[in-house]
Design an enzyme around this catalytic site. Structure first.
Site, PDB file in Angstrom:
ATOM      1  CG  ASP A 286      41.445  53.346-112.635  1.00 44.89           C
ATOM      2  OD1 ASP A 286      40.918  54.207-111.904  1.00 44.89           O
ATOM      3  OD2 ASP A 286      41.421  52.126-112.375  1.00 44.89           O
TER       4      ASP A 286
ATOM      5  CB  SER B 281      38.619  48.826-106.071  1.00 44.77           C
ATOM      6  OG  SER B 281      37.867  50.025-106.168  1.00 44.77           O
TER       7      SER B 281
ATOM      8  CG  HIS C 145      40.505  52.735-108.661  1.00 40.60           C
ATOM      9  ND1 HIS C 145      40.124  52.110-109.828  1.00 40.60           N
ATOM     10  CD2 HIS C 145      39.733  52.232-107.672  1.00 40.60           C
ATOM     11  CE1 HIS C 145      39.160  51.251-109.558  1.00 40.60           C
ATOM     12  NE2 HIS C 145      38.903  51.309-108.261  1.00 40.60           N
TER      13      HIS C 145
END
Length: 353
Positions: free
Chosen positions: A328, A38, A331
């Site tokens: 978040d 990610s 991340h």
């Protein structure tokens, strides 16, 4: 075919260096090709049946046009910023996004998938794209590139492209410390060595497919991400030092492996990309970098929300993500990524400038 295998720098200076480098390096790297999780997923997970998605607000709110592209941040990722710095596109397209033409993908493409890892089991948990599958997509991409550009030009692009791996954190925080399977097989240090073996095999596979300029990112101090702080039962709110120790061990073994591969693989240029130090410096001294919050993510309460959970708590999302190290609970924010990208560009990637 596949086996089982920072430093203190104000934001304006970071942006200036990136822009300046774009002019200096244009044309030296024809494409940036990305594999990983990610941290570098440009939206591939949008097109597969998984809950590990970020193609909804508040993600992407600082991306051009305020679009939630599927990047797990408020804006661009390190690979986007590096692409721009090399005189290529300002963002690296996701391979599975059919809205992009092969002409666009010829200058850069991301095969990355949020939630994946070096270990195939890690990818199975959230049903995302394994690293093995990403390499198979790359084989497919090569054939499409030959059709679109002709074999000679396609081969030149493949040989001169810069390949970036950013992967490994999920093997610990999604797999090893959540499921009982790998801990029953490996002590934590042994699991690190197992993962490094998989990294070695992935690099060799890419080399066999024509990759020569290869950058492999080390792990950041993932024990300091907000969710790890929240779930740190021994010292709630503090960095999980066990996690960080494993990140450092992984990085040390990765560097040894890359040195060996440089000797083993004729014509290859393998480079280690340091991320632990820059992020650790920001975490330890956030105010020196202009950040106000390092313990919480911008999204929701900032303690545990990521992916779909961020969409549930938009009313609580912060107003200015530039003040937050993390967007978040897992991340980094785009501003953090800019600092990391500058560090990588001016150290690890100097050999390719």
């Amino acid at each position: 075919m596949f086996s089982r295998r920072w430093h203190h720098c104000p934001l304006l200076l970071v942006v200036h260096l990136l822009i300046s480098s774009s002019t200096a390096t244009a044309g030296k790297v024809p494409a940036i090709i990305v594999f990983g999780d990610s941290t570098v997923d440009a939206g591939n997970n949008n097109f597969i049946p998984t809950v590990a998605k970020s193609n909804f607000p508040p993600y992407g709110r600082d991306f051009d046009g305020g679009i939630a592209t599927g990047r797990f941040s408020n804006g661009r990722l390190v690979t986007d910023l590096l692409s721009e710095a090399f005189g290529l596109s300002s963002s690296v397209p996701a391979y599975l996004d059919t809205s992009y033409t092969m002409d666009e993908l010829a200058a850069g493409v991301s095969f990355a998938s949020g939630g994946t890892g070096l270990d195939d089991l890690t990818a199975e948990i959230p049903s995302v794209i394994s690293l093995r599958q990403q390499l198979e997509y790359f084989m497919e991409y090569k054939e499409k590139l030959k059709t679109a550009k002709g074999e000679s030009l396609a081969n030149e692009i493949i040989a001169e492209a810069l390949y970036i791996f950013s992967i490994g954190t999920n093997d610990f925080i999604v797999n090893y410390f959540v499921l009982p399977i790998r801990p029953a097989q490996y002590a934590a240090p042994e699991y690190v060595t197992y993962l490094i073996g998989l990294a070695d095999e992935a690099i060799r596979d890419l080399y066999d497919l024509g990759g020569r300029k290869i950058v492999f990112s080390g792990l950041a101090p993932f024990g300091c991400i907000p969710s790890a702080r929240t779930l740190n039962h021994d010292e709630p709110g503090e960095c999980n030092e066990e996690y960080n120790q494993l990140a450092r061990k992984f990085n040390a073994e990765l560097q040894q492996t890359l040195r060996k591969l440089n000797d083993d693989l004729d014509g290859a240029q393998l480079v280690y990309s340091e991320t632990y130090g820059p992020v650790a410096s920001i975490v330890a001294n956030p105010s020196e970098y202009g950040f106000e919050n390092v313990e919480q993510g911008c999204c929701g309460t900032g303690l545990i929300e990521t992916s779909v959970l961020c969409g549930f708590d938009q009313a609580f999302t912060c107003q200015d993500a530039n003040k937050y190290v993390f967007f978040d609970s897992v991340h980094p924010s785009e501003r953090t990524y800019k600092i990391v990208a500058n560090e990588i560009l001016n150290k690890a990637l100097r050999v390719f400038l």
